[in-house]
Design an enzyme around this catalytic site. Structure first.
Site, PDB file in Angstrom:
ATOM      1  N   ASN A 123      12.998 -13.144  -9.818  1.00 27.64           N
ATOM      2  CA  ASN A 123      12.645 -11.738 -10.030  1.00 27.64           C
ATOM      3  C   ASN A 123      11.301 -11.702 -10.739  1.00 27.64           C
ATOM      4  O   ASN A 123      11.217 -11.952 -11.938  1.00 27.64           O
ATOM      5  CB  ASN A 123      13.724 -11.051 -10.886  1.00 27.64           C
ATOM      6  N   TRP A 124      10.266 -11.400  -9.953  1.00 27.71           N
ATOM      7  CA  TRP A 124       8.912 -11.419 -10.528  1.00 27.71           C
ATOM      8  C   TRP A 124       8.640 -10.208 -11.417  1.00 27.71           C
ATOM      9  O   TRP A 124       7.626 -10.170 -12.107  1.00 27.71           O
ATOM     10  CB  TRP A 124       7.871 -11.473  -9.405  1.00 27.71           C
ATOM     11  N   LYS A 125       9.485  -9.195 -11.336  1.00 27.83           N
ATOM     12  CA  LYS A 125       9.256  -7.956 -12.099  1.00 27.83           C
ATOM     13  C   LYS A 125       7.827  -7.449 -11.811  1.00 27.83           C
ATOM     14  O   LYS A 125       7.391  -7.506 -10.673  1.00 27.83           O
ATOM     15  CB  LYS A 125       9.498  -8.182 -13.589  1.00 27.83           C
ATOM     16  N   HIS A 154      19.170  -3.346 -11.891  1.00 24.39           N
ATOM     17  CA  HIS A 154      18.699  -4.295 -12.911  1.00 24.39           C
ATOM     18  C   HIS A 154      18.683  -3.580 -14.266  1.00 24.39           C
ATOM     19  O   HIS A 154      18.400  -2.382 -14.335  1.00 24.39           O
ATOM     20  CB  HIS A 154      17.304  -4.793 -12.539  1.00 24.39           C
ATOM     21  N   GLU A 190      16.644  -3.413 -16.543  1.00 22.98           N
ATOM     22  CA  GLU A 190      15.406  -2.691 -16.863  1.00 22.98           C
ATOM     23  C   GLU A 190      15.358  -1.357 -16.129  1.00 22.98           C
ATOM     24  O   GLU A 190      14.821  -0.377 -16.630  1.00 22.98           O
ATOM     25  CB  GLU A 190      14.194  -3.582 -16.544  1.00 22.98           C
ATOM     26  N   GLU A 224      24.117 -10.206 -15.847  1.00 19.99           N
ATOM     27  CA  GLU A 224      22.989 -10.483 -16.727  1.00 19.99           C
ATOM     28  C   GLU A 224      23.200  -9.781 -18.060  1.00 19.99           C
ATOM     29  O   GLU A 224      22.952  -8.572 -18.171  1.00 19.99           O
ATOM     30  CB  GLU A 224      21.692  -9.960 -16.110  1.00 19.99           C
ATOM     31  N   GLY A 267      15.008 -12.193 -20.782  1.00 11.51           N
ATOM     32  CA  GLY A 267      13.646 -12.287 -21.304  1.00 11.51           C
ATOM     33  C   GLY A 267      13.569 -12.574 -22.789  1.00 11.51           C
ATOM     34  O   GLY A 267      12.513 -12.428 -23.406  1.00 11.51           O
ATOM     35  N   SER A 306      17.470 -15.613 -19.246  1.00 12.06           N
ATOM     36  CA  SER A 306      16.806 -16.782 -19.841  1.00 12.06           C
ATOM     37  C   SER A 306      17.220 -18.108 -19.214  1.00 12.06           C
ATOM     38  O   SER A 306      17.310 -19.131 -19.892  1.00 12.06           O
ATOM     39  CB  SER A 306      17.032 -16.800 -21.363  1.00 12.06           C
ATOM     40  N   GLY A 359      14.028 -14.524 -14.146  1.00 12.02           N
ATOM     41  CA  GLY A 359      12.749 -13.851 -14.374  1.00 12.02           C
ATOM     42  C   GLY A 359      11.675 -14.842 -14.790  1.00 12.02           C
ATOM     43  O   GLY A 359      11.021 -15.475 -13.965  1.00 12.02           O
ATOM     44  N   GLY A 360      11.493 -14.989 -16.092  1.00 10.27           N
ATOM     45  CA  GLY A 360      10.390 -15.773 -16.657  1.00 10.27           C
ATOM     46  C   GLY A 360      10.182 -17.143 -16.028  1.00 10.27           C
ATOM     47  O   GLY A 360       9.068 -17.478 -15.620  1.00 10.27           O
TER      48      GLY A 360
HETATM   49  C1  PEP Z   1      15.791 -11.099 -14.865  1.00 10.33           C
HETATM   50  O1  PEP Z   1      14.660 -10.793 -14.548  1.00 10.33           O
HETATM   51  O2  PEP Z   1      16.727 -10.591 -14.295  1.00 10.33           O
HETATM   52  C2  PEP Z   1      15.956 -12.102 -15.919  1.00 10.33           C
HETATM   53  C3  PEP Z   1      17.151 -12.581 -16.107  1.00 10.33           C
HETATM   54  O3  PEP Z   1      14.860 -12.470 -16.632  1.00 10.33           O
HETATM   55  P1  PEP Z   1      14.712 -13.789 -17.545  1.00 10.33           P
HETATM   56  O4  PEP Z   1      15.135 -14.944 -16.680  1.00 10.33           O
HETATM   57  O5  PEP Z   1      13.281 -13.832 -17.920  1.00 10.33           O
HETATM   58  O6  PEP Z   1      15.629 -13.638 -18.720  1.00 10.33           O
END
Ligand code: PEP
Length: 242
Positions: free
Chosen positions: A7-9, A93, A95, A161, A167, A203, A224-225
Site C-alpha cells: 500500500n503505497w498510500k 483502510h 486512514e 490492521e 505506520g 508495521s 505500507g512503509g
Molecule cells: C498500511 O498501509 O496498511 C500499513 C499497514 O502501513 P505500515 O505497514 O506502514 O504500518
C-alpha cells in the site's frame, strides 16, 4: 491463498515508481498459492500497470466510489478502475475511516460495487488503541465485519490492521495476531464468508513477517512503509511463498 499487497498510500513519484516496477519485473518470481499486488495512487495506476507488464504482480486502487458514474467531482468509480486494468481495491483502510470519515454503511455499497465490476475488494478492519484498551476491540471488529451480512457472499480479502500498529513501528505480538485472526475467521464464517484470506497489516517488515505469516489464519500482509522499498516488498513475497 496468501496475498501480499504493497500500500503505497500518497507516496512515491514517477521516477521511484519506474525503479520499483523494474525491480518487480526482474525480481518477482510467481509461485502458486501466493499473490502479490501494489495499491498505487490513482494517477499512477495506468503507469504501474504498463511498467509491470505481464510479470504477475496485480494492481490495486486504494479506494473508490460506489456509484458507477455521475456527478461526484474528485471521485473515481469501480468501473473506471476496471477500465484501466485494476484487479482489486482496498476498502475501509483505517486512514480512510479515521481521516476521511469512511463508514460501514458506505463500505457495504463499495464491496458490492467492487464485485459488480470484477474487482477484488480488500476490506480493511482494525481497532484503535483506545478501543482495545477499553475492552471494545471484539465489538468494533464484529461491527466492521457485519458489513458482510449486507453484501452477501462473493470474492473477498480481509485485512486485519490494528490502527495502533499502522505506520508506528509497533507491530502486534504474535499472540495478539493469533487471538484476533482466530476471532476474525470465526466471524467471517458466521457471516457466510468462511475461508476468506485474512491479511495482517501494521508495521510489517521482512524482520517480523516470517514469524507473522506462520500464525494460524494469517494469509499474507498489507504493507505500507516497508513496501515502499522494492527489495523489501520482494522479500516479503518470498517469505509468504516459503
Ligand atoms: C498500511 O498501509 O496498511 C500499513 C499497514 O502501513 P505500515 O505497514 O506502514 O504500518
Amino acid at each position: 491463498m496468501r496475498i501480499v499487497i504493497a500500500n503505497w498510500k500518497m507516496n512515491l513519484l514517477s521516477k521511484d515508481i519506474e525503479a520499483f516496477c523494474a525491480a518487480c519485473v526482474s525480481g518477482y518470481k510467481p509461485k502458486a498459492g501466493v499473490e502479490a499486488g501494489i495499491a498505487a495512487p490513482y494517477i499512477y495506476l495506468k503507469d504501474v500497470k504498463a511498467k509491470l507488464g505481464p510479470c504477475g504482480v496485480k494492481l490495486y486502487a486504494q479506494n473508490a466510489h460506489f456509484e458507477a458514474k455521475g456527478a461526484f467531482t474528485g471521485e473515481i468509480s469501480m468501473a473506471q478502475l476496471k477500465d484501466i486494468g485494476c484487479d482489486g481495491v482496498l476498502l475501509g483502510h483505517s486512514e480512510r475511516r479515521h481521516i476521511f470519515g469512511e463508514t460501514n454503511a458506505n463500505l457495504v455499497k463499495k464491496v458490492k460495487a467492487a464485485r459488480e465490476h470484477g474487482l477484488m475488494p480488500v476490506l480493511c478492519i482494525g481497532e484503535t488503541l483506545e478501543e482495545r484498551d477499553g475492552g471494545k476491540m471484539f465489538d468494533v471488529l464484529r461491527e466492521q465485519l457485519a458489513v458482510l451480512k449486507e453484501t452477501g457472499a462473493g470474492p473477498l480479502v480481509v485485512a486485519y490492521e490494528p490502527v495502533w500498529a499502522i505506520g508506528t513501528g509497533r507491530v502486534a505480538t504474535v499472540e495478539q495476531i493469533r487471538e484476533v485472526h482466530a476471532f476474525v475467521a470465526e466471524e467471517l464464517a458466521r457471516n457466510g464468508a468462511a475461508g476468506t484470506p485474512i491479511q495482517y497489516g501494521g508495521s510489517v517488515t521482512p524482520d517480523n513477517f516470517a514469524e507473522i505469516i506462520q500464525v494460524p489464519h494469517v494469509a499474507g500482509g498489507l504493507v505500507g512503509g516497508a513496501a515502499l522499498v522494492p527489495e523489501k516488498f520482494l522479500k516479503l513475497i518470498e517469505q509468504a511463498q516459503a
